[in-house]
Write an enzyme that holds these catalytic residues in place. Structure first.
Site: not given
Ligand code: ACO
Length: 389
Positions: A272, A326
């Site tokens: 998140h 979620d």
């Molecule tokens: N699984 C594995 N790695 C992850 C995850 C994940 N779910 N989320 C973030 N990371 C890692 C990324 O790969 C990245 O790693 P790196 O720096 O080594 O490249 C780092 O953490 C940062 O990730 P970002 O995607 O830049 O983080 P951001 O804050 O942009 O993303 C998000 C947040 C979109 C929710 C992301 O965590 C994600 O895609 N999660 C999975 C989808 C999900 O569950 N969405 C629901 C969110 S809650 C809601 O909207 C109600």
């Protein structure tokens, strides 16, 4: 005007570009506060834990939208008004009957929410009565439209709302024509509270941008529904169950996670932008899931989910990646017998309260959103005639 003219405006200091506007304040808001390090979420100063324990979804919606808890009389009137506006016009039902039955319910919801503007749009945004009527209509009719599409796509007629049932129980009734068990209805209501608001997430930002143009509230909610639908936002709750089913059994969790991490795959229901600890909503949802399993029977996918959470805590925890809202919501909805592709529309039912609170707040101090961009394209090109390309 020459750049070095004494009358030239001083060059504007541009803030650095931040993809996804991460950490950039885009509004001021008094609606919801998140402490992402402590795992705290409050609506108008009240913790979600207290609201889930003490309040109802409609009371919470009132609090979010009007800023204060209602008196008993105000709550009664609000509940009554919402109850009176639950039905949707036969024209909207007929329109929904022409939607393709294989279409995603979020697309059906976006179109139906937008269609409300055809019936009720007056854009009387400075008239408090118009604001109240839009709030009431949207909260009342969105669940009816979600349930109606569910029946219509199965070739059945929508089930009319039951005036004697509270908000959450009535929605579950409209899906099945069976009065839900009181515990199931109470837990579903708690899920709505937990999803009602979450500060400036993507769909709420979308709602505020749309609101800032002074368009009607039905367009505001329709644009937010479209934004919520994506798999990085509300759509993730559907993908969590698919992922758990794909893993299949507890003994495969470690290997599956290793491969997913190696392939740089996002683990659905984890991570998140705001929380660096376990999402407080996931903590509460997990307890609600356990209550449901105690009453209605265990779900082996829950054991698998807990194992995935434990293994992921070791591998992803150091990066601040933990279960988000979620991760456990899908297991709760599955136990309630709700089809997977309705999970995100249910999120939208709840989040309509938050979107409306932000709509109202935006109108209170409006300035149209118009951020800048950093142009990275070509410049000064000579026109090339078609024959010469
Ligand atoms: N699984 C594995 N790695 C992850 C995850 C994940 N779910 N989320 C973030 N990371 C890692 C990324 O790969 C990245 O790693 P790196 O720096 O080594 O490249 C780092 O953490 C940062 O990730 P970002 O995607 O830049 O983080 P951001 O804050 O942009 O993303 C998000 C947040 C979109 C929710 C992301 O965590 C994600 O895609 N999660 C999975 C989808 C999900 O569950 N969405 C629901 C969110 S809650 C809601 O909207 C109600």
């Amino acid at each position: 005007m020459a750049v070095d003219s004494p009358l030239a405006p001083a060059p504007v200091e541009r803030p650095p570009f931040r993809p996804g506007l991460e950490g950039v304040p885009a509004t001021q808001s008094a609606i919801c506060d998140i402490d992402g390090l402590k795992g705290l979420l409050t609506y108008r100063g009240y913790t979600v834990d207290d609201l889930v324990a003490q309040s109802s979804f409609l009371e919470t919606a009132y609090l979010l939208i009007w800023g204060e808890l209602p008196t008993a009389a105000q709550l009664k009137e609000f509940e009554h008004e919402v109850q009176m506006h639950r039905r949707v016009s036969f024209r909207i039902r007929d329109m929904m009957k022409s939607f393709p039955s294989q279409g995603h319910p979020m697309d059906a919801l976006q179109a139906s929410a937008a269609s409300l503007g055809l019936f009720y749009s007056r854009r009387a945004l400075d008239n408090p009565e118009y604001i109240v009527s839009a709030v009431v209509r949207l909260l009342a009719k969105i669940p009816t439209m979600v349930a109606a599409f569910q029946l219509i796509r199965k070739g059945q007629d929508p089930i009319q709302p039951r005036d004697d049932l509270p908000y959450a129980a009535n929605f579950l009734y409209m899906l099945t024509e069976r009065e839900p068990d009181p515990l199931a209805a109470r837990i579903f209501d708690a899920c709505l509270i937990l999803h009602a608001e979450h500060s400036l997430n993507a769909s709420t930002f979308s709602a505020r941008v749309t609101a800032s143009t002074l368009t009607d509230p039905y367009a505001v909610v329709a644009s937010a529904v479209g934004t919520l639908a994506g798999p990085l936002h509300g759509g993730a709750n559907e993908d969590v169950l698919t992922m758990l089913e794909e893993i299949g059994s507890e003994d495969r969790v470690e290997a599956w996670l290793e491969r997913a991490i190696a392939e740089k795959q996002k683990i659905m229901g984890f991570g998140h932008r705001e929380y660096k600890v376990k999402d407080p909503r996931a903590v509460i949802l997990q307890k609600l899931a356990e209550q449901l399993f105690d009453q209605f029977g265990h779900d082996p996918l829950y054991d698998l989910a807990r194992k995935l959470e434990a293994v992921a805590a070791e591998r992803l925890g150091p990066k601040g990646i933990y279960p988000n809202v979620d991760f456990y919501s899908g297991l709760v909805y599955r136990k309630l017998g709700i089809p997977e592709d309705l999970f995100t529309p249910i999120f939208a039912i709840a989040r309509t309260a938050g979107w409306l609170a932000h709509w109202k707040e935006q109108l209170g101090a409006n300035r149209i959103y118009r951020p800048s961009q950093i142009y990275t394209g070509a410049a000064g090109r000579d026109w090339m005639p078609l024959q010469a390309r």
